[in-house]
Write a protein that holds these residues in place. Structure first.
Motif, PDB file in Angstrom:
ATOM      1  N   LEU A  87      -6.644 -58.028 -46.682  1.00  0.00           N
ATOM      2  CA  LEU A  87      -6.738 -59.431 -46.265  1.00  0.00           C
ATOM      3  C   LEU A  87      -5.441 -60.164 -46.605  1.00  0.00           C
ATOM      4  N   GLU A  88      -4.842 -60.781 -45.598  1.00  0.00           N
ATOM      5  CA  GLU A  88      -3.568 -61.463 -45.801  1.00  0.00           C
ATOM      6  C   GLU A  88      -3.774 -62.788 -46.534  1.00  0.00           C
ATOM      7  N   VAL A  89      -2.942 -63.016 -47.561  1.00  0.00           N
ATOM      8  CA  VAL A  89      -2.895 -64.298 -48.257  1.00  0.00           C
ATOM      9  C   VAL A  89      -1.531 -64.917 -47.962  1.00  0.00           C
TER      10      VAL A  89
ATOM     11  N   MET B  45     -28.084 -69.646 -39.419  1.00  0.00           N
ATOM     12  CA  MET B  45     -27.719 -70.642 -38.402  1.00  0.00           C
ATOM     13  C   MET B  45     -26.947 -70.014 -37.245  1.00  0.00           C
ATOM     14  N   GLU B  46     -26.395 -68.815 -37.470  1.00  0.00           N
ATOM     15  CA  GLU B  46     -25.691 -68.042 -36.431  1.00  0.00           C
ATOM     16  C   GLU B  46     -24.512 -68.810 -35.816  1.00  0.00           C
ATOM     17  N   ALA B  47     -23.793 -69.566 -36.654  1.00  0.00           N
ATOM     18  CA  ALA B  47     -22.587 -70.241 -36.171  1.00  0.00           C
ATOM     19  C   ALA B  47     -21.512 -69.209 -35.855  1.00  0.00           C
ATOM     20  N   GLU B  48     -20.656 -69.553 -34.886  1.00  0.00           N
ATOM     21  CA  GLU B  48     -19.556 -68.642 -34.552  1.00  0.00           C
ATOM     22  C   GLU B  48     -18.578 -68.525 -35.718  1.00  0.00           C
ATOM     23  N   LYS B  49     -18.332 -69.653 -36.405  1.00  0.00           N
ATOM     24  CA  LYS B  49     -17.355 -69.669 -37.488  1.00  0.00           C
ATOM     25  C   LYS B  49     -17.896 -70.427 -38.694  1.00  0.00           C
ATOM     26  N   ILE B  50     -17.521 -69.945 -39.864  1.00  0.00           N
ATOM     27  CA  ILE B  50     -17.767 -70.677 -41.108  1.00  0.00           C
ATOM     28  C   ILE B  50     -16.407 -70.919 -41.746  1.00  0.00           C
ATOM     29  N   ILE B  51     -16.049 -72.196 -41.911  1.00  0.00           N
ATOM     30  CA  ILE B  51     -14.791 -72.557 -42.561  1.00  0.00           C
ATOM     31  C   ILE B  51     -15.093 -72.773 -44.043  1.00  0.00           C
ATOM     32  N   TYR B  52     -14.450 -71.980 -44.893  1.00  0.00           N
ATOM     33  CA  TYR B  52     -14.721 -72.051 -46.331  1.00  0.00           C
ATOM     34  C   TYR B  52     -13.499 -72.634 -47.035  1.00  0.00           C
ATOM     35  N   ILE B  53     -13.703 -73.818 -47.636  1.00  0.00           N
ATOM     36  CA  ILE B  53     -12.686 -74.450 -48.488  1.00  0.00           C
ATOM     37  C   ILE B  53     -13.136 -74.266 -49.931  1.00  0.00           C
ATOM     38  N   SER B  54     -12.234 -73.796 -50.790  1.00  0.00           N
ATOM     39  CA  SER B  54     -12.627 -73.460 -52.161  1.00  0.00           C
ATOM     40  C   SER B  54     -11.646 -74.033 -53.170  1.00  0.00           C
TER      41      SER B  54
ATOM     42  N   PRO C 222     -13.521 -62.613 -42.881  1.00  0.00           N
ATOM     43  CA  PRO C 222     -12.430 -63.595 -42.971  1.00  0.00           C
ATOM     44  C   PRO C 222     -11.202 -63.146 -42.197  1.00  0.00           C
ATOM     45  N   ASP C 223     -10.426 -64.122 -41.688  1.00  0.00           N
ATOM     46  CA  ASP C 223      -9.184 -63.757 -40.988  1.00  0.00           C
ATOM     47  C   ASP C 223      -8.012 -63.678 -41.961  1.00  0.00           C
ATOM     48  N   TYR C 224      -7.591 -64.795 -42.536  1.00  0.00           N
ATOM     49  CA  TYR C 224      -6.575 -64.785 -43.593  1.00  0.00           C
ATOM     50  C   TYR C 224      -6.855 -65.956 -44.519  1.00  0.00           C
ATOM     51  N   VAL C 225      -6.249 -65.942 -45.685  1.00  0.00           N
ATOM     52  CA  VAL C 225      -6.464 -66.993 -46.682  1.00  0.00           C
ATOM     53  C   VAL C 225      -5.210 -67.845 -46.793  1.00  0.00           C
ATOM     54  N   GLN C 226      -5.396 -69.165 -46.738  1.00  0.00           N
ATOM     55  CA  GLN C 226      -4.281 -70.093 -46.908  1.00  0.00           C
ATOM     56  C   GLN C 226      -4.460 -70.878 -48.211  1.00  0.00           C
ATOM     57  N   PRO C 227      -3.680 -70.578 -49.260  1.00  0.00           N
ATOM     58  CA  PRO C 227      -3.724 -71.415 -50.467  1.00  0.00           C
ATOM     59  C   PRO C 227      -2.991 -72.744 -50.223  1.00  0.00           C
ATOM     60  N   VAL C 228      -3.536 -73.814 -50.782  1.00  0.00           N
ATOM     61  CA  VAL C 228      -2.917 -75.140 -50.709  1.00  0.00           C
ATOM     62  C   VAL C 228      -2.859 -75.699 -52.124  1.00  0.00           C
TER      63      VAL C 228
ATOM     64  N   GLN D 190       1.719 -78.428 -61.118  1.00  0.00           N
ATOM     65  CA  GLN D 190       1.935 -78.432 -62.573  1.00  0.00           C
ATOM     66  C   GLN D 190       0.722 -77.937 -63.362  1.00  0.00           C
ATOM     67  N   THR D 191      -0.379 -77.598 -62.669  1.00  0.00           N
ATOM     68  CA  THR D 191      -1.553 -77.022 -63.312  1.00  0.00           C
ATOM     69  C   THR D 191      -1.847 -75.665 -62.671  1.00  0.00           C
ATOM     70  N   SER D 192      -2.800 -74.951 -63.245  1.00  0.00           N
ATOM     71  CA  SER D 192      -3.114 -73.608 -62.735  1.00  0.00           C
ATOM     72  C   SER D 192      -4.125 -73.619 -61.595  1.00  0.00           C
ATOM     73  N   HIS D 193      -4.663 -74.794 -61.238  1.00  0.00           N
ATOM     74  CA  HIS D 193      -5.696 -74.871 -60.207  1.00  0.00           C
ATOM     75  C   HIS D 193      -5.101 -74.710 -58.802  1.00  0.00           C
ATOM     76  N   ILE D 194      -5.893 -74.125 -57.900  1.00  0.00           N
ATOM     77  CA  ILE D 194      -5.435 -73.906 -56.529  1.00  0.00           C
ATOM     78  C   ILE D 194      -6.619 -73.989 -55.576  1.00  0.00           C
ATOM     79  N   GLU D 195      -6.399 -74.543 -54.395  1.00  0.00           N
ATOM     80  CA  GLU D 195      -7.426 -74.589 -53.347  1.00  0.00           C
ATOM     81  C   GLU D 195      -7.081 -73.559 -52.269  1.00  0.00           C
ATOM     82  N   CYS D 196      -8.104 -73.041 -51.612  1.00  0.00           N
ATOM     83  CA  CYS D 196      -7.909 -72.041 -50.537  1.00  0.00           C
ATOM     84  C   CYS D 196      -8.778 -72.422 -49.347  1.00  0.00           C
ATOM     85  N   VAL D 197      -8.377 -71.947 -48.180  1.00  0.00           N
ATOM     86  CA  VAL D 197      -9.225 -72.095 -46.989  1.00  0.00           C
ATOM     87  C   VAL D 197      -9.120 -70.825 -46.158  1.00  0.00           C
ATOM     88  N   THR D 198     -10.261 -70.412 -45.608  1.00  0.00           N
ATOM     89  CA  THR D 198     -10.284 -69.284 -44.696  1.00  0.00           C
ATOM     90  C   THR D 198     -11.323 -69.535 -43.616  1.00  0.00           C
ATOM     91  N   VAL D 199     -11.243 -68.754 -42.544  1.00  0.00           N
ATOM     92  CA  VAL D 199     -12.220 -68.807 -41.461  1.00  0.00           C
ATOM     93  C   VAL D 199     -12.972 -67.489 -41.428  1.00  0.00           C
TER      94      VAL D 199
END
Length: 458
Positions: free
Chosen positions: A120-122, A406-415, A435-441, A446-455
C-alpha cells in the motif's frame, strides 16, 4: 557499572554514551546498551550522545541528553527545553523536513505491521508553509507558583506546572490574549486552583480564535459558580481585547483531568464565535469539536472531497459529523448528505450551521451511527459514499460491519491515529473494501501527531 536486582544494563543516574538508532512513535530518540533500549528526548537518529538514565523498567529506560559528541544534520540548534519537557512541541528540535519524513515513516510502518498492507502506497506528508503559530485553540492550566497566579503547561507525566508565555504553536493573538488577561485576574484577586489542597477556584483558561474572523472566545473554567466581581473582570478583559466577542464560564466541580465542566454560563457577548472553512461559516461554541489547525483542516477535507470524486446524483453519509464541517463542505456538490453524531449539542450546532449557509439538502440525526445506519437501511437510503472521521480510538467492529451493509461504492476514512487506522483498514479489507493509497496530512507540526486519509472501494 552497578547492575540492579534484575541485572539490567543500566540503573537510575548512570551516565552512558549511546548512538541514536531510531525514533519512538512519540519522537523520542532510541539508544541501546547491550540491546537494552533507552528512550531519550531531544535526540535524533545518527547522533552520539551522553545520557543520564532517569528511570528504568524491565524492558526499557528513559534518559536525558547531557552532551553531544556528534549532531544530526536534521537538528535545529535553537531549542526551547520547556516546549519539549511539557510536550507542547516535542519535535521542534528537528527540521520540519525531517518531521514530515518521520511522520511518513510512522504511517508506513503501522500500515504494514498492523494492517498487513505491504504494497500500500503512503504518499509524502502534506506539510505547512509556516509550521508554527497555527493552533486556533488553547487550553491553559492555571496554578499558584511562588504566591503568584501563573499560566503554563504541565511537565510530561506530571502535575508540575511550567510557567510559559510563548507557546510557539498557538496563533499569536492567543498568546497575546493570555498575557493581557493574567494581570486582570491578579488585580481582581482571582484564586488559582490548588490541586493538592482542593482550594482556589480558577482551573483553566481556554481561548478559541476564529482563524479568518479573528473573533476571540475566552472560557474561564472554575471550581465554583461564584466568582467575585466577575462582571468587572469581563469588562476589563473586553477593554484590553476588543476582538473578544464571547466570554463563557465553565463550572467544573470534579477533581479529574477533563478540561471543561458540564455547566456553561454566558458572561459576555455570544455563546459562540464564527469562522470560515472551505467557504462556509460555522458557529463554534465552547464545547464544539473544531479542527485546531484551520489551514491544514482545509487541505485535509479538500483531499477527502477530491478523492471521493463526487457526482451531483450522489448520496453521502457523514458519520461522526460533529458540527457538520465535512458534510456541509461537500453538500453543494451532491444530491443529499446525511450526518450522524452521538453528541446532541453537536447535531444542534450542525443544523444551525446548515441554516447559516443556506444548505437545505442535509439531514442530521443524533445517535450511534450503527443504530442510525440500520434505520436508514429500513428507509431504503442507499449512499454512494460514506465519510468517517472517528476519534483516536478508531472504529468499532460493529460500526465497520454496519457501514459495510450500506454497500456504498466508497468509504473515505480520515484518521488521527495511524495505529487504529491500520487496524480498521484490515477489518474493512477482510469485508471486501480495499484502500487505494494513504495521504498523511500534518495537522500538528512540531508534535508527533499525524492525520491520514484513504479511499476504500468495494
Amino acid at each position: 557499572m552497578t547492575k540492579n536486582k534484575r541485572d539490567l544494563p543500566v540503573v537510575k543516574n548512570d551516565k552512558v554514551w549511546v548512538v541514536i538508532e531510531d525514533l519512538t512513535h512519540d519522537g523520542r530518540g532510541v539508544g541501546k546498551v547491550d540491546y537494552y533500549p533507552i528512550f531519550i528526548e531531544n535526540a535524533i537518529p545518527g547522533e552520539e550522545v551522553e545520557v543520564r538514565v532517569l528511570k528504568t523498567t524491565k524492558k526499557f529506560a528513559y534518559g536525558k541528553v547531557l552532551q553531544w559528541k556528534t549532531k544530526s544534520e536534521n537538528r535545529v540548534d535553537d531549542v526551547e527545553s520547556d516546549w519539549i519537557r511539557t510536550g507542547i512541541a516535542p519535535l521542534h528540535h528537528m527540521t520540519y523536513e525531517a518531521q514530515l519524513a518521520f511522520k511518513h515513516d510512522q504511517v508506513a510502518k503501522v500500515v504494514n505491521r498492523i494492517g498487513g498492507f505491504e504494497a500500500l502506497e503512503v504518499k509524502e506528508t502534506k506539510g505547512m508553509e509556516n509550521p508554527s503559530k497555527y493552533r486556533n485553540k488553547a487550553q491553559i492550566p492555571v496554578r499558584k507558583i511562588n504566591d503568584r497566579l501563573e499560566f503554563g503547561f504541565f511537565r510530561r507525566n506530571s502535575h508540575d506546572l511550567v510557567p510559559i508565555e510563548d507557546f510557539y504553536i498557538q496563533e499569536p493573538e492567543i498568546d497575546e490574549a493570555l498575557i493581557a488577561i493574567k494581570p486582570i485576574l491578579e488585580r481582581f484577586n482571582v484564586k488559582p486552583y490548588d490541586e493538592a489542597n482542593q482550594s482556589g477556584n480558577l482551573k483553566n483558561v481556554v481561548i478559541r480564535k476564529g482563524h479568518y474572523s479573528n473573533q476571540l472566545m475566552i472560557v474561564l473554567v472554575t471550581k465554583k459558580k461564584k466568582v467575585f466581581k466577575i462582571g468587572e473582570i469581563c469588562k476589563a478583559i473586553v477593554e484590553v481585547l476588543p476582538n473578544v466577542t464571547s466570554i463563557i464560564q465553565s463550572i467544573h466541580t470534579e477533581n479529574n483531568n477533563v478540561i471543561l465542566g458540564k455547566e456553561f454560563v454566558r458572561l459576555y457577548g455570544n455563546e459562540f464565535i464564527e469562522d470560515d472553512l472551505l467557504g462556509n461559516t460555522y458557529q463554534i461554541s465552547a464545547k464544539s469539536f473544531y479542527q485546531v489547525n484551520t489551514v491544514q483542516a482545509e487541505k485535509l477535507y479538500q483531499e477527502a472531497i477530491d478523492r471521493a470524486d463526487l457526482k451531483a446524483t450522489d448520496i453521502v453519509i457523514d458519520a461522526y459529523c460533529g458540527i457538520g464541517t465535512i458534510g456541509l463542505s461537500l453538500a453543494k456538490q451532491v444530491k443529499k448528505v446525511y450526518g450522524v453524531e452521538v453528541v446532541e449539542d453537536a447535531i444542534n450546532d450542525a443544523k444551525k450551521n446548515a441554516e447559516i449557509n443556506n444548505i437545505e439538502n442535509v439531514d442530521f440525526e443524533v445517535g450511534k451511527a450503527e443504530v442510525i445506519f440500520n434505520k436508514w437501511l429500513d428507509e431504503e437510503i442507499k449512499p454512494n459514499v460514506i465519510i468517517v472521521d472517528p476519534p483516536r480510538k478508531g472504529l468499532s467492529e460493529s460500526f465497520i460491519e454496519a457501514s459495510v451493509k450500506m454497500e456504498a461504492e466508497k468509504i473515505i476514512y480520515i484518521s488521527c491515529d495511524p495505529a487504529t487506522f491500520a487496524r480498521d483498514l484490515k477489518l474493512y479489507s477482510d469485508l471486501g473494501y480495499q484502500p487505494d493509497y494513504v495521504q498523511p496530512v500534518d495537522m500538528f507540526p512540531q508534535t508527533s501527531h499525524i492525520e491520514c486519509v484513504t479511499v476504500l472501494s468495494r
